[in-house]
Design a protein around this motif. Structure first.
Motif, PDB file in Angstrom:
ATOM      1  N   MET A   1       0.854  -1.180   0.000  1.00  0.00           N
ATOM      2  CA  MET A   1       0.000   0.000   0.000  1.00  0.00           C
ATOM      3  C   MET A   1       0.893   1.234   0.000  1.00  0.00           C
ATOM      4  SD  MET A   1      -2.873   1.038   2.792  1.00  0.00           S
ATOM      5  CE  MET A   1      -4.095   2.217   2.364  1.00  0.00           C
ATOM      6  N   LYS A   2       0.535   2.192  -0.841  1.00  0.00           N
ATOM      7  CA  LYS A   2       1.311   3.425  -0.962  1.00  0.00           C
ATOM      8  C   LYS A   2       0.681   4.511  -0.101  1.00  0.00           C
ATOM      9  CE  LYS A   2       3.840   5.754  -4.579  1.00  0.00           C
ATOM     10  NZ  LYS A   2       4.020   5.866  -6.027  1.00  0.00           N
ATOM     11  N   VAL A   3       1.533   5.214   0.650  1.00  0.00           N
ATOM     12  CA  VAL A   3       1.092   6.241   1.592  1.00  0.00           C
ATOM     13  C   VAL A   3       1.697   7.583   1.179  1.00  0.00           C
ATOM     14  CG1 VAL A   3       1.135   6.933   4.024  1.00  0.00           C
ATOM     15  CG2 VAL A   3       0.988   4.510   3.427  1.00  0.00           C
ATOM     16  N   LEU A   4       0.874   8.633   1.212  1.00  0.00           N
ATOM     17  CA  LEU A   4       1.317   9.994   0.903  1.00  0.00           C
ATOM     18  C   LEU A   4       1.550  10.735   2.210  1.00  0.00           C
ATOM     19  CD1 LEU A   4       1.622  12.575  -0.901  1.00  0.00           C
ATOM     20  CD2 LEU A   4      -0.863  12.793  -0.765  1.00  0.00           C
ATOM     21  N   ILE A   5       2.689  11.406   2.313  1.00  0.00           N
ATOM     22  CA  ILE A   5       3.013  12.208   3.496  1.00  0.00           C
ATOM     23  C   ILE A   5       3.197  13.644   3.024  1.00  0.00           C
ATOM     24  CG2 ILE A   5       4.552  12.495   5.481  1.00  0.00           C
ATOM     25  CD1 ILE A   5       4.763   9.331   3.468  1.00  0.00           C
ATOM     26  N   ARG A   6       2.371  14.550   3.550  1.00  0.00           N
ATOM     27  CA  ARG A   6       2.424  15.963   3.161  1.00  0.00           C
ATOM     28  C   ARG A   6       2.792  16.831   4.358  1.00  0.00           C
ATOM     29  NH1 ARG A   6      -3.435  16.251   1.192  1.00  0.00           N
ATOM     30  NH2 ARG A   6      -3.307  17.797   2.797  1.00  0.00           N
ATOM     31  N   ASN A   7       3.066  18.092   4.064  1.00  0.00           N
ATOM     32  CA  ASN A   7       3.383  19.102   5.081  1.00  0.00           C
ATOM     33  C   ASN A   7       4.663  18.766   5.851  1.00  0.00           C
ATOM     34  OD1 ASN A   7       2.660  21.652   6.114  1.00  0.00           O
ATOM     35  ND2 ASN A   7       1.929  20.721   7.993  1.00  0.00           N
ATOM     36  N   LEU A   8       5.622  18.214   5.135  1.00  0.00           N
ATOM     37  CA  LEU A   8       6.917  17.917   5.749  1.00  0.00           C
ATOM     38  C   LEU A   8       7.776  19.174   5.755  1.00  0.00           C
ATOM     39  CD1 LEU A   8       7.769  14.563   3.933  1.00  0.00           C
ATOM     40  CD2 LEU A   8       7.366  14.824   6.388  1.00  0.00           C
ATOM     41  N   ALA A   9       8.528  19.364   6.823  1.00  0.00           N
ATOM     42  CA  ALA A   9       9.510  20.451   6.859  1.00  0.00           C
ATOM     43  C   ALA A   9      10.520  20.190   5.744  1.00  0.00           C
ATOM     44  CB  ALA A   9      10.210  20.476   8.210  1.00  0.00           C
ATOM     45  N   ARG A  10      11.003  21.241   5.122  1.00  0.00           N
ATOM     46  CA  ARG A  10      11.958  21.085   4.018  1.00  0.00           C
ATOM     47  C   ARG A  10      13.273  20.457   4.487  1.00  0.00           C
ATOM     48  NH1 ARG A  10       7.608  22.239   1.788  1.00  0.00           N
ATOM     49  NH2 ARG A  10       7.371  23.829   0.219  1.00  0.00           N
ATOM     50  N   SER A  11      13.485  20.447   5.796  1.00  0.00           N
ATOM     51  CA  SER A  11      14.730  19.892   6.344  1.00  0.00           C
ATOM     52  C   SER A  11      14.652  18.391   6.609  1.00  0.00           C
ATOM     53  CB  SER A  11      15.083  20.621   7.639  1.00  0.00           C
ATOM     54  OG  SER A  11      14.036  20.470   8.584  1.00  0.00           O
ATOM     55  N   VAL A  12      13.471  17.783   6.491  1.00  0.00           N
ATOM     56  CA  VAL A  12      13.321  16.344   6.732  1.00  0.00           C
ATOM     57  C   VAL A  12      14.031  15.581   5.615  1.00  0.00           C
ATOM     58  CG1 VAL A  12      11.657  14.431   6.840  1.00  0.00           C
ATOM     59  CG2 VAL A  12      11.163  16.577   8.004  1.00  0.00           C
ATOM     60  N   THR A  13      14.810  14.572   6.002  1.00  0.00           N
ATOM     61  CA  THR A  13      15.543  13.764   5.017  1.00  0.00           C
ATOM     62  C   THR A  13      14.761  12.490   4.701  1.00  0.00           C
ATOM     63  OG1 THR A  13      16.733  12.492   6.683  1.00  0.00           O
ATOM     64  CG2 THR A  13      17.746  14.582   5.950  1.00  0.00           C
ATOM     65  N   GLN A  14      15.164  11.845   3.624  1.00  0.00           N
ATOM     66  CA  GLN A  14      14.534  10.579   3.244  1.00  0.00           C
ATOM     67  C   GLN A  14      14.761   9.525   4.334  1.00  0.00           C
ATOM     68  OE1 GLN A  14      14.571   9.596  -0.874  1.00  0.00           O
ATOM     69  NE2 GLN A  14      14.745   7.412  -0.481  1.00  0.00           N
ATOM     70  N   ALA A  15      15.929   9.527   4.940  1.00  0.00           N
ATOM     71  CA  ALA A  15      16.229   8.572   6.019  1.00  0.00           C
ATOM     72  C   ALA A  15      15.298   8.797   7.219  1.00  0.00           C
ATOM     73  CB  ALA A  15      17.683   8.701   6.442  1.00  0.00           C
ATOM     74  N   GLU A  16      15.026  10.068   7.540  1.00  0.00           N
ATOM     75  CA  GLU A  16      14.115  10.374   8.653  1.00  0.00           C
ATOM     76  C   GLU A  16      12.689   9.924   8.320  1.00  0.00           C
ATOM     77  OE1 GLU A  16      15.667  14.322  10.890  1.00  0.00           O
ATOM     78  OE2 GLU A  16      15.144  14.591   8.776  1.00  0.00           O
ATOM     79  N   LEU A  17      12.286  10.131   7.074  1.00  0.00           N
ATOM     80  CA  LEU A  17      10.956   9.707   6.641  1.00  0.00           C
ATOM     81  C   LEU A  17      10.813   8.195   6.761  1.00  0.00           C
ATOM     82  CD1 LEU A  17       8.242  10.550   5.415  1.00  0.00           C
ATOM     83  CD2 LEU A  17       9.294  10.384   3.151  1.00  0.00           C
ATOM     84  N   GLU A  18      11.816   7.484   6.310  1.00  0.00           N
ATOM     85  CA  GLU A  18      11.806   6.025   6.393  1.00  0.00           C
ATOM     86  C   GLU A  18      11.786   5.565   7.856  1.00  0.00           C
ATOM     87  OE1 GLU A  18      14.321   2.237   4.632  1.00  0.00           O
ATOM     88  OE2 GLU A  18      14.569   4.211   3.708  1.00  0.00           O
ATOM     89  N   ALA A  19      12.532   6.248   8.706  1.00  0.00           N
ATOM     90  CA  ALA A  19      12.591   5.887  10.125  1.00  0.00           C
ATOM     91  C   ALA A  19      11.239   6.046  10.817  1.00  0.00           C
ATOM     92  CB  ALA A  19      13.652   6.723  10.832  1.00  0.00           C
ATOM     93  N   LEU A  20      10.425   6.992  10.355  1.00  0.00           N
ATOM     94  CA  LEU A  20       9.083   7.174  10.932  1.00  0.00           C
ATOM     95  C   LEU A  20       8.207   5.945  10.698  1.00  0.00           C
ATOM     96  CD1 LEU A  20       8.163  10.828   9.890  1.00  0.00           C
ATOM     97  CD2 LEU A  20       8.545  10.002  12.205  1.00  0.00           C
ATOM     98  N   PHE A  21       8.356   5.327   9.531  1.00  0.00           N
ATOM     99  CA  PHE A  21       7.487   4.216   9.140  1.00  0.00           C
ATOM    100  C   PHE A  21       8.029   2.842   9.517  1.00  0.00           C
ATOM    101  CE2 PHE A  21       5.648   7.618   6.825  1.00  0.00           C
ATOM    102  CZ  PHE A  21       4.327   7.259   6.625  1.00  0.00           C
ATOM    103  N   LYS A  22       9.332   2.738   9.714  1.00  0.00           N
ATOM    104  CA  LYS A  22       9.978   1.450   9.984  1.00  0.00           C
ATOM    105  C   LYS A  22       9.355   0.668  11.153  1.00  0.00           C
ATOM    106  CE  LYS A  22      14.377  -0.109   8.754  1.00  0.00           C
ATOM    107  NZ  LYS A  22      15.282   0.426   7.833  1.00  0.00           N
TER     108      LYS A  22
END
Length: 82
Positions: free
Chosen positions: A1-22
Motif C-alpha cells: 500500500m502506498k502512503v502519501l506524506i504531506r506538510n513535511l519540513a523542508r529539512s526532513v531527510t529521506q532517512a528520517e521519513l523512512e525511520a518514521l514508518f519502519k
C-alpha cells in the motif's frame, strides 16, 4: 500500500521519513520528492509498505504528528492507474 506524506519540513531527510514508518512494518519503497532544479525537498513524499494493515496502522499513528515543528498529514495515496 502506498502512503502519501504531506506538510513535511523542508529539512526532513529521506532517512528520517523512512525511520518514521519502519516501526510499523516492512517498507518496499520510500521517496522524498525533490525539486529538480534545487535538489531540495518539496515538502512531501511517499512510502510504500508491503502489508496494507501495517500501512493503515502507520497512517493512524503518524497523521498530525509533529516532525521538525510541522504537523504532518499522512493518508493512503490515490492510485493513478486506470
Amino acid at each position: 500500500m502506498k502512503v502519501l506524506i504531506r506538510n513535511l519540513a523542508r529539512s526532513v531527510t529521506q532517512a528520517e521519513l523512512e525511520a518514521l514508518f519502519k516501526p510499523f512494518g516492512k517498507i518496499k519503497n520510500c521517496t522524498l520528492v525533490l525539486d529538480a532544479k534545487t535538489g531540495k525537498s518539496k515538502g512531501f513524499g511517499f512510502v510504500e509498505m508491503e502489508n496494507g494493515r501495517d500501512a493503515i496502522k502507520a497512517i493512524k499513528a503518524l497523521n498530525t504528528l509533529r516532525v521538525h515543528g510541522y504537523g504532518i498529514r499522512v493518508k493512503a495515496a490515490e492510485s493513478t492507474e486506470e
